[in-house]
Scaffold this motif. Sequence first.
Motif, PDB file in Angstrom:
ATOM      1  N   UNK A 183      29.044  23.119 -47.246  1.00 16.82           N
ATOM      2  CA  UNK A 183      27.934  22.922 -46.314  1.00 16.82           C
ATOM      3  C   UNK A 183      26.724  22.389 -47.056  1.00 16.82           C
ATOM      4  N   UNK A 184      25.847  21.767 -46.267  1.00 12.18           N
ATOM      5  CA  UNK A 184      24.608  21.217 -46.824  1.00 12.18           C
ATOM      6  C   UNK A 184      23.446  22.062 -46.317  1.00 12.18           C
ATOM      7  N   UNK A 185      22.571  22.441 -47.238  1.00  4.53           N
ATOM      8  CA  UNK A 185      21.427  23.274 -46.875  1.00  4.53           C
ATOM      9  C   UNK A 185      20.126  22.531 -47.138  1.00  4.53           C
ATOM     10  N   UNK A 186      19.208  22.708 -46.203  1.00  4.74           N
ATOM     11  CA  UNK A 186      17.871  22.151 -46.414  1.00  4.74           C
ATOM     12  C   UNK A 186      17.002  23.293 -46.939  1.00  4.74           C
ATOM     13  N   UNK A 187      16.695  23.266 -48.220  1.00  5.20           N
ATOM     14  CA  UNK A 187      16.004  24.395 -48.848  1.00  5.20           C
ATOM     15  C   UNK A 187      14.613  23.962 -49.283  1.00  5.20           C
ATOM     16  N   UNK A 188      13.608  24.684 -48.781  1.00  6.51           N
ATOM     17  CA  UNK A 188      12.227  24.324 -49.130  1.00  6.51           C
ATOM     18  C   UNK A 188      11.972  24.620 -50.607  1.00  6.51           C
ATOM     19  N   UNK A 189      11.321  23.691 -51.286  1.00  7.46           N
ATOM     20  CA  UNK A 189      10.909  23.973 -52.666  1.00  7.46           C
ATOM     21  C   UNK A 189       9.987  25.182 -52.662  1.00  7.46           C
ATOM     22  N   UNK A 190      10.150  25.995 -53.670  1.00 12.43           N
ATOM     23  CA  UNK A 190       9.299  27.173 -53.734  1.00 12.43           C
ATOM     24  C   UNK A 190       9.957  28.402 -53.133  1.00 12.43           C
ATOM     25  N   UNK A 191      11.131  28.228 -52.510  1.00  9.51           N
ATOM     26  CA  UNK A 191      11.843  29.389 -51.990  1.00  9.51           C
ATOM     27  C   UNK A 191      12.185  30.322 -53.156  1.00  9.51           C
ATOM     28  N   UNK A 192      11.944  31.617 -53.003  1.00 12.64           N
ATOM     29  CA  UNK A 192      12.193  32.534 -54.127  1.00 12.64           C
ATOM     30  C   UNK A 192      13.616  32.409 -54.662  1.00 12.64           C
ATOM     31  N   UNK A 193      13.744  32.410 -55.971  1.00 17.04           N
ATOM     32  CA  UNK A 193      15.052  32.313 -56.605  1.00 17.04           C
ATOM     33  C   UNK A 193      15.375  30.901 -57.053  1.00 17.04           C
ATOM     34  N   UNK A 194      14.565  29.925 -56.631  1.00 13.50           N
ATOM     35  CA  UNK A 194      14.802  28.531 -57.011  1.00 13.50           C
ATOM     36  C   UNK A 194      13.957  28.203 -58.243  1.00 13.50           C
ATOM     37  N   UNK A 195      14.633  27.788 -59.320  1.00 13.42           N
ATOM     38  CA  UNK A 195      13.910  27.487 -60.564  1.00 13.42           C
ATOM     39  C   UNK A 195      14.186  26.025 -60.936  1.00 13.42           C
ATOM     40  N   UNK A 196      13.161  25.195 -60.813  1.00 11.27           N
ATOM     41  CA  UNK A 196      13.325  23.755 -61.042  1.00 11.27           C
ATOM     42  C   UNK A 196      12.770  23.393 -62.419  1.00 11.27           C
ATOM     43  N   UNK A 197      13.644  22.891 -63.281  1.00 14.17           N
ATOM     44  CA  UNK A 197      13.191  22.580 -64.644  1.00 14.17           C
ATOM     45  C   UNK A 197      13.334  21.090 -64.932  1.00 14.17           C
ATOM     46  N   UNK A 198      12.280  20.492 -65.424  1.00 13.87           N
ATOM     47  CA  UNK A 198      12.316  19.043 -65.664  1.00 13.87           C
ATOM     48  C   UNK A 198      13.232  18.654 -66.831  1.00 13.87           C
ATOM     49  N   UNK A 199      13.819  17.474 -66.723  1.00 18.04           N
ATOM     50  CA  UNK A 199      14.585  16.892 -67.828  1.00 18.04           C
ATOM     51  C   UNK A 199      13.913  15.561 -68.146  1.00 18.04           C
ATOM     52  N   UNK A 226      18.280  22.471 -61.587  1.00 17.92           N
ATOM     53  CA  UNK A 226      17.808  23.471 -60.631  1.00 17.92           C
ATOM     54  C   UNK A 226      18.736  24.673 -60.666  1.00 17.92           C
ATOM     55  N   UNK A 227      18.143  25.818 -60.969  1.00 15.67           N
ATOM     56  CA  UNK A 227      18.915  27.062 -60.968  1.00 15.67           C
ATOM     57  C   UNK A 227      18.648  27.788 -59.659  1.00 15.67           C
ATOM     58  N   UNK A 228      19.707  28.149 -58.990  1.00 13.28           N
ATOM     59  CA  UNK A 228      19.589  28.832 -57.701  1.00 13.28           C
ATOM     60  C   UNK A 228      20.132  30.238 -57.902  1.00 13.28           C
ATOM     61  N   UNK A 229      19.201  31.174 -57.871  1.00 12.29           N
ATOM     62  CA  UNK A 229      19.585  32.536 -58.197  1.00 12.29           C
ATOM     63  C   UNK A 229      19.372  33.398 -56.954  1.00 12.29           C
ATOM     64  N   UNK A 230      20.451  33.517 -56.162  1.00 11.37           N
ATOM     65  CA  UNK A 230      20.384  34.244 -54.889  1.00 11.37           C
ATOM     66  C   UNK A 230      19.230  33.760 -54.013  1.00 11.37           C
ATOM     67  N   UNK A 231      19.235  32.484 -53.767  1.00 12.37           N
ATOM     68  CA  UNK A 231      18.219  31.897 -52.889  1.00 12.37           C
ATOM     69  C   UNK A 231      18.625  32.135 -51.438  1.00 12.37           C
ATOM     70  N   UNK A 232      17.751  32.802 -50.684  1.00  6.52           N
ATOM     71  CA  UNK A 232      18.081  33.131 -49.287  1.00  6.52           C
ATOM     72  C   UNK A 232      17.595  32.019 -48.365  1.00  6.52           C
ATOM     73  N   UNK A 233      18.535  31.478 -47.605  1.00  9.82           N
ATOM     74  CA  UNK A 233      18.209  30.362 -46.704  1.00  9.82           C
ATOM     75  C   UNK A 233      18.642  30.734 -45.294  1.00  9.82           C
ATOM     76  N   UNK A 234      17.729  30.644 -44.329  1.00 10.17           N
ATOM     77  CA  UNK A 234      18.113  30.947 -42.938  1.00 10.17           C
ATOM     78  C   UNK A 234      19.287  30.073 -42.505  1.00 10.17           C
ATOM     79  N   UNK A 235      20.189  30.645 -41.724  1.00 10.65           N
ATOM     80  CA  UNK A 235      21.415  29.932 -41.354  1.00 10.65           C
ATOM     81  C   UNK A 235      21.130  28.688 -40.517  1.00 10.65           C
ATOM     82  N   UNK A 236      19.965  28.656 -39.859  1.00 12.78           N
ATOM     83  CA  UNK A 236      19.705  27.450 -39.063  1.00 12.78           C
ATOM     84  C   UNK A 236      19.070  26.335 -39.896  1.00 12.78           C
TER      85      UNK A 236
END
Lengths: 403, 388
Positions: free
Chosen positions: A186-202, A214-224
């Motif tokens: 599935x594809x999720x639309x996840x807002x930047x800044x959602x807790x658990x999302x760690x974005x590191x530059x390369x 991008x490390x996603x550590x138990x990022x909670x995303x509403x099902x809709x």
Amino acid sequence: MNFDFTEAEQAFAEEVRLFLRANPPETFPIDGMDAGYGSGAHSRAFLRALGAQGWLSMCWPKTHGGREQPMFMKLVLMEELALAGAPFGPLAGCWQTADAIIEFGTERLRREVLPAIARGEATFWQGYSEPDAGSDLLALKTEARRDGDHYVIRGHKIWSSHAGIATYGLVFARTSREARRSRGFSMFVVANGTPGMDIRPIRSLTGEVYHHEVFLDDVRVPADLVLGPAGEGFQALLNGLDADRFWGRFYKAPALGRVLRQLVDYANMTPVRGAPLARDPLVRRRLAAIAADITALRLIFYRTGCLIRDGAPLTYETAMAKVYADETGQKLARLGMDLLGVWGPLREGSRWAKLGGQISHLYLTTLGHTIAGGTAEILRTSVAVRGLGLPSEPKPAAEPRAR
Amino acid sequence: MDFRPSPAQQILISTARAFLRQHCPPELVQRLALDERGFDETLWRRMAELGWPGLLIPLELGGSAGSLLDVILLVEEMGRAGLPGPFVTSAVVATSLLLAAGSPAQQKRLLPTLAAGERVATLALVEESGSFDLDAVTLECAVPGRLTGRKLLVKDAHVADDLVVAVRVGGHASLILVPADRPGIARLPLDAISGEKLFEVTFDGVEVRPDDLLGAVGDGHELLAGALQAGAMARAAEMVGGAQHVLELAVEHAKTRVQGGRPIGGYQAIQHACADLVRDVEASRALLYAAAWKMAEGLPAESDAAQAKAYAGEACLAVARRGHQIFGAISYCEEHPLHLIHKRIQAASVEFGDGQFHLETVARAIGLVSEAPLPPSEATISPRDFPG
Ligand SMILES: Cc1cc2nc3c(=O)[nH]c(=O)nc-3n(C[C@H](O)[C@H](O)[C@H](O)COP(=O)(O)OP(=O)(O)OC[C@H]3O[C@@H](n4cnc5c(N)ncnc54)[C@H](O)[C@@H]3O)c2cc1C
């Protein structure tokens, strides 16, 4: 046959040119690197200006706030922007996401995200690739587990372009372990800044930040906030990638035409032992040959555009067009470096850099184009198998999956 | 924007394809290539019955009043079938010249018979320089007077009833139109790998009459430019048709030839080669159609036509060479169709201006300055490679 634009298309092109004259592209602040595709740098301000013109949503249905303009108007807009060297980097991605939301987005996506796209306030990063899942995207390990009315995403994405400056990520994750390898995504639309999302530059080979991990550590995303039918994400993704190849490369021909014009000026004005470089027969021939390449490339993209407009089925067309675009870009960049000779390596902003140092930048960024969005190898295989009906190479026996 | 041929053009294409499949099968192409004369009268007459030689000629002169775009679509099918013969030289190039420059009397006398396929005309332009540029023409001729000298690489001179000869009249580039059987004209065959029939045509004190002039003295440049452009486009169409045929043959072979337990088309090396064939053919065709459309619409298309010809020359030849690799040894045989298509593409790539010739047109069109050549010592390649 007819290779002309309609009156409405010509009128719109003129409108865009007037807008660009009134709002010179170079006056907009830049937020992110120009990746060399032809859509310029990432500029939120420019995107908002396009939104204020109503151009971001012009082709959407009226029920979604659009004006139901024909799809070709988008081509006209992109071509004019590219010819002017405007910084419209995120545009194609915004349009594609919007189209997906209009086609099969939830009420919430339509309500929250669409209007933001229309205003030029939403941009998207693509969270597909992973360290162990490149060309073989289905090897990805990121998982989304259902938890009540949420999904909980865990995983590790990489090569996400401009993820650090975008507003949402399109995160592709496994939602169930089905027998068939291509199902259960599935594809999720996840807002930047959602807790658990760690974005590191390369840092990229240009010295700038473009990619992210991008490390996603138990990022909670509403099902809709699932985009598309849950579990059927892979087909949606494939369709998206197909479109990406077209929309994400359409502006390459006009952008390369713009670079070619600069190289012609350079050849005309640069003396080599007393005569302009332009009089060197080999230089003339190489520049002329690539001019024909660029014309052919533009026609190939317009032809594909006509097929899309007419709803004709596509098999190999976008894959072929993308490879041609990317290899033509590399060819032009190499020719540019050859013409600039000892000045070629100088970077943008350097003393003595020629043509603003943009050729060395183009040379470096175009290296990535035959890798990004499906490598040239994968796409040639796809042209042969999907387009010509050649048999697929046998797949290696699947490894038993650890449970 | 619309890339599809019109319904009428689609009928032209499908008629041509069906006709050529029936009347110009690969065996005939093979036979004619090996045949000294290489011309099938019956086939030519049948083509005339379909109105093909008169496609560019107006209705009132016995033609069917088509456009250059129609001609291009038809010639693409001819190239696909490998049809040999004087169609391009007679029905496109010489016919264009007569249409542009013929006096009413010349047009009335020749165009209806050309349209009916009863006469064939060809162009005698090239001299020792090997150039299709009229500036390179040196053959002097007084009108009235006598013509002595020679022309080279004259295509299908053996079946031509009329010759358009590029000459200088008092130094001015001009054209004359003479019957090929006028005393003093001799046609000596050259031997080309393509199987195309090329000739050295010699003129030994040939009488030239005042009404042999085609157009006015000094108009040669202007008149020839349009006809050469049409010829270059037709040759590009032939290349695209030929390359399309190679693509079809190669893909078919890749699906059926089994090595190592699977069709060779199941190996990526072959798959990727085939994918490149598609790109080369489609890009060549796109340039061709766009340029032909512009010409048919009367829009300026000098650079477009030059791009189409130069590009097709490179890309379609690459298709042919790649085709050999995909086929392996079988394509090395005389009885295999590939080498003939290849040779025809090669021949088409150099007639009416080769890649270098047309790329120079493009170089000027994209704005590269060209006032004077580099001094010879500094030029990277011989300036002789760059007429114009
Ligand atoms: C500029 C740039 C921007 C990108 N942006 C994003 C982004 O925004 N979001 C995102 O998710 N990803 C992004 N990517 C990642 C991109 O999608 C992957 O790089 C791509 O899918 C290839 O994967 P890989 O780099 O792991 O290479 P690999 O898949 O490891 O391939 C390495 C080489 O092996 C070849 N190869 C692999 N498999 C096969 C096969 N089956 N047959 C033949 N050859 C094969 C490839 O063609 C390539 O030459 C970006 C990459 C680049 C360079």
